[in-house]
Scaffold this motif. Structure first.
Motif, PDB file in Angstrom:
ATOM      1  N   MET A 159      32.600  42.028  46.617  1.00  0.00           N
ATOM      2  CA  MET A 159      32.433  40.649  45.936  1.00  0.00           C
ATOM      3  C   MET A 159      33.486  40.590  44.758  1.00  0.00           C
ATOM      4  SD  MET A 159      29.797  39.429  47.413  1.00  0.00           S
ATOM      5  CE  MET A 159      28.596  40.346  48.281  1.00  0.00           C
ATOM      6  N   THR A 160      34.748  41.075  45.116  1.00  0.00           N
ATOM      7  CA  THR A 160      35.766  41.283  43.884  1.00  0.00           C
ATOM      8  C   THR A 160      36.870  40.359  44.350  1.00  0.00           C
ATOM      9  OG1 THR A 160      35.206  43.206  43.258  1.00  0.00           O
ATOM     10  CG2 THR A 160      37.269  42.707  42.425  1.00  0.00           C
ATOM     11  N   GLY A 161      37.756  39.642  43.523  1.00  0.00           N
ATOM     12  CA  GLY A 161      38.822  38.873  43.932  1.00  0.00           C
ATOM     13  C   GLY A 161      40.016  39.762  44.028  1.00  0.00           C
ATOM     14  N   SER A 162      41.248  38.884  44.861  1.00  0.00           N
ATOM     15  CA  SER A 162      42.342  39.339  45.034  1.00  0.00           C
ATOM     16  C   SER A 162      43.362  38.316  44.977  1.00  0.00           C
ATOM     17  CB  SER A 162      42.479  39.869  46.369  1.00  0.00           C
ATOM     18  OG  SER A 162      42.033  38.827  47.358  1.00  0.00           O
ATOM     19  N   ALA A 163      44.623  38.834  45.279  1.00  0.00           N
ATOM     20  CA  ALA A 163      45.660  37.659  45.155  1.00  0.00           C
ATOM     21  C   ALA A 163      46.657  38.072  46.288  1.00  0.00           C
ATOM     22  CB  ALA A 163      46.505  37.718  44.039  1.00  0.00           C
ATOM     23  N   THR A 164      46.998  37.216  47.316  1.00  0.00           N
ATOM     24  CA  THR A 164      47.961  37.491  48.232  1.00  0.00           C
ATOM     25  C   THR A 164      49.220  36.702  48.288  1.00  0.00           C
ATOM     26  OG1 THR A 164      46.186  37.803  49.780  1.00  0.00           O
ATOM     27  CG2 THR A 164      48.150  37.669  50.945  1.00  0.00           C
ATOM     28  N   GLN A 185      46.966  42.419  46.505  1.00  0.00           N
ATOM     29  CA  GLN A 185      46.664  43.276  45.483  1.00  0.00           C
ATOM     30  C   GLN A 185      45.315  42.925  45.202  1.00  0.00           C
ATOM     31  OE1 GLN A 185      48.279  46.003  44.548  1.00  0.00           O
ATOM     32  NE2 GLN A 185      50.290  45.641  45.187  1.00  0.00           N
ATOM     33  N   TYR A 186      44.582  43.910  44.428  1.00  0.00           N
ATOM     34  CA  TYR A 186      43.241  43.636  44.047  1.00  0.00           C
ATOM     35  C   TYR A 186      42.935  44.814  42.964  1.00  0.00           C
ATOM     36  CZ  TYR A 186      43.007  46.811  48.190  1.00  0.00           C
ATOM     37  OH  TYR A 186      43.366  47.361  49.290  1.00  0.00           O
ATOM     38  N   SER A 198      35.674  34.559  37.310  1.00  0.00           N
ATOM     39  CA  SER A 198      36.081  34.187  38.576  1.00  0.00           C
ATOM     40  C   SER A 198      37.354  34.600  39.014  1.00  0.00           C
ATOM     41  CB  SER A 198      35.918  32.791  39.135  1.00  0.00           C
ATOM     42  OG  SER A 198      36.741  31.906  38.292  1.00  0.00           O
ATOM     43  N   LEU A 199      38.617  34.555  37.845  1.00  0.00           N
ATOM     44  CA  LEU A 199      39.800  34.759  38.349  1.00  0.00           C
ATOM     45  C   LEU A 199      40.377  36.035  37.713  1.00  0.00           C
ATOM     46  CD1 LEU A 199      41.464  31.237  37.690  1.00  0.00           C
ATOM     47  CD2 LEU A 199      40.765  32.276  39.980  1.00  0.00           C
ATOM     48  N   LYS A 200      39.534  36.632  37.046  1.00  0.00           N
ATOM     49  CA  LYS A 200      40.067  37.734  36.273  1.00  0.00           C
ATOM     50  C   LYS A 200      40.584  39.080  37.322  1.00  0.00           C
ATOM     51  CE  LYS A 200      40.733  41.031  33.006  1.00  0.00           C
ATOM     52  NZ  LYS A 200      39.620  41.701  32.235  1.00  0.00           N
ATOM     53  N   ALA A 201      39.929  39.111  38.525  1.00  0.00           N
ATOM     54  CA  ALA A 201      40.444  40.040  39.539  1.00  0.00           C
ATOM     55  C   ALA A 201      41.780  39.824  39.951  1.00  0.00           C
ATOM     56  CB  ALA A 201      39.330  40.306  40.494  1.00  0.00           C
ATOM     57  N   TYR A 203      44.008  37.930  38.528  1.00  0.00           N
ATOM     58  CA  TYR A 203      44.866  38.261  37.233  1.00  0.00           C
ATOM     59  C   TYR A 203      45.471  39.793  37.550  1.00  0.00           C
ATOM     60  CZ  TYR A 203      43.923  33.668  34.866  1.00  0.00           C
ATOM     61  OH  TYR A 203      43.831  32.543  34.604  1.00  0.00           O
ATOM     62  N   VAL A 204      44.345  40.596  37.369  1.00  0.00           N
ATOM     63  CA  VAL A 204      44.673  42.102  37.370  1.00  0.00           C
ATOM     64  C   VAL A 204      45.299  42.367  38.770  1.00  0.00           C
ATOM     65  CG1 VAL A 204      43.545  44.273  38.028  1.00  0.00           C
ATOM     66  CG2 VAL A 204      42.585  42.745  36.264  1.00  0.00           C
ATOM     67  N   ALA A 205      45.112  41.701  39.895  1.00  0.00           N
ATOM     68  CA  ALA A 205      45.874  41.908  41.154  1.00  0.00           C
ATOM     69  C   ALA A 205      47.445  41.394  40.891  1.00  0.00           C
ATOM     70  CB  ALA A 205      45.520  40.824  42.240  1.00  0.00           C
ATOM     71  N   ILE A 206      47.715  40.438  40.171  1.00  0.00           N
ATOM     72  CA  ILE A 206      48.760  39.907  40.105  1.00  0.00           C
ATOM     73  C   ILE A 206      49.631  40.880  39.132  1.00  0.00           C
ATOM     74  CG2 ILE A 206      50.589  38.124  38.847  1.00  0.00           C
ATOM     75  CD1 ILE A 206      48.209  36.085  39.999  1.00  0.00           C
ATOM     76  N   ASP A 207      49.172  41.492  38.320  1.00  0.00           N
ATOM     77  CA  ASP A 207      49.538  42.509  37.293  1.00  0.00           C
ATOM     78  C   ASP A 207      50.041  43.629  38.140  1.00  0.00           C
ATOM     79  OD1 ASP A 207      48.762  40.952  35.063  1.00  0.00           O
ATOM     80  OD2 ASP A 207      47.252  41.934  34.478  1.00  0.00           O
TER      81      ASP A 207
END
Length: 218
Positions: A159-164, A185-186, A198-201, A203-207
């Protein structure tokens, strides 16, 4: 309290469900580098399975032009039902974060010259964190078992977000493509803090993505 076997069974069910729900990076056909991207056998993580690279003496470059991060609009994008506002927020954050991290190695430039790279960033997909189930899955017994297993595997938490995203780096004067890859990334599966918001994960992925690019071009 649930027994350990019951928890493990629930974790297995969660693992199967999460596997169906999460997206995987692909060769997005609308990318400028799509025809050059190939499966990368050196990527054992599965987070950056497609890449293109040539032999580059990165030390000959000391400046970089970072273009505004774009949002991928192709039909093969992976944003699910993410709002346009959230996409724009993540794209702006991606540009700012990558620019900030890259200043550890490069000076920011506005015009091409032989010692300058040009970076094109494309946000191709993102998953938001479920505001209720995200945090709950990190404290619930079954969720904790599942996320512990995922952490050991280096995989995405429940249930955790990500960025592609896609990275394309060019020589700024010749426009020769030097490096391109698609990555997802996640946060670490046991990163409880990243499950709030909702977007914190993402952000961490982008970091993590920005730090990874810095490593690739050293």
């Amino acid at each position: 309290m649930k027994s350990l076997p019951a928890c493990l069974a629930l974790a297995a069910i969660s693992l199967a469900a999460a596997g169906c729900a999460t997206s995987e990076p692909m060769v997005y056909q609308g990318l400028a580098s799509a025809a050059q991207l190939r499966p990368d056998p050196s990527d054992s993580s599965g987070q950056a399975p497609f890449s293109y690279k040539v032999s580059v003496n990165w030390s000959q470059y000391n400046k970089i032009i970072v273009e505004p991060a774009s949002i991928y609009r192709g039909k093969d994008s992976q944003f699910a039902d993410m709002s346009e506002e959230d996409k724009q927020t993540l794209a702006r954050y991606m540009h700012d974060k990558f620019s900030s991290v890259l200043t550890q190695r490069y000076s920011m430039a506005a015009a091409p010259d032989p010692t300058t790279l040009r970076l094109r960033l494309t946000l191709a997909g993102a998953e938001t964190t479920n505001p209720v189930l995200g945090p709950a899955s990190h404290v619930d017994i079954a969720g904790g078992v599942y996320n512990t297993v995922q952490a050991a595997r280096g995989k995405q938490g429940s249930m955790t977000g990500s960025a592609t995203y896609a990275v394309e780096i060019y020589d700024s004067t010749s426009n020769r493509l030097l490096l391109a890859y698609v990555a997802k990334q996640y946060p670490g599966a046991l990163n409880l803090g990243a499950s709030f918001g909702s977007l914190k994960a993402s952000y961490v992925a982008i970091d993590k993505g920005a730090a990874d690019l810095l490593t690739r071009t050293r």
